[in-house]
Design a protein around this motif. Sequence first.
Motif, PDB file in Angstrom:
ATOM      1  N   GLN A   1      -8.313  33.362  12.305  1.00  0.00           N
ATOM      2  CA  GLN A   1      -7.835  32.526  11.205  1.00  0.00           C
ATOM      3  C   GLN A   1      -8.865  31.449  10.846  1.00  0.00           C
TER       4      GLN A   1
ATOM      5  N   LYS B   1     -10.677  30.966   7.163  1.00  0.00           N
ATOM      6  CA  LYS B   1     -10.653  29.705   6.417  1.00  0.00           C
ATOM      7  C   LYS B   1     -12.068  29.218   6.108  1.00  0.00           C
TER       8      LYS B   1
ATOM      9  N   GLU C   1     -13.525  31.188   3.077  1.00  0.00           N
ATOM     10  CA  GLU C   1     -12.910  30.873   1.774  1.00  0.00           C
ATOM     11  C   GLU C   1     -13.705  29.842   1.001  1.00  0.00           C
TER      12      GLU C   1
END
Length: 193
Positions: free
Chosen positions: A186, A190, A193
């Motif tokens: 995760q 992130k 992005e």
Amino acid sequence: MDQKRRVHRGRIQQVAAETTVSTSRLTELLERIADVTVIDDYLEKAWRNSSSTVELAFQNPPSDFVFAIPDSEWSTIFESIDAEEDEATAAKQWHSIRAHDLLTSSGRSHDLEEDHSYLVVPIQDIEVWRRSRLVLSWWFQELAEDGLTPPEILDYWMTEGLGNTPKEWASQRDVHPEAVRKNVRQAKEKLIE
């Protein structure tokens, strides 16, 4: 502080015997490299500068840090201390051997990128280490600003930053390895992005 004690003396004689550089000259060069390499600068390059290819490969405060640095960074160091080519080669060889010794003794490994080699930066005093921790806190803050949760930051740092396997780190945290893998996955998502 006695200046000669700043650089780990092990392997200097070995490298000198394998090169054209005397033991005393190699010791002097290593001391001069220690004088011009500032731990804060390398930590910032490794953690806060996304365009830098400097990477923290090992840390063992308050004694030594090992960075993987590009050859261009070495060129800058050698220009600043006015080292001859054979001297530069011997100094890089000592740093490589010292880094491998530190990595091996800690049970860690690190894959160098092409055109990179190791730079061992000794910690001279604990105040330098404390300032370096401040740089780390900036990096953690940046990760939090990128949306990572505290567990994602910690698991990402301990696995990707320090090279622990998810299983090793999970056992220290007393969680299942999959929980660590999920947090790291995760975190990476992130950061992309």
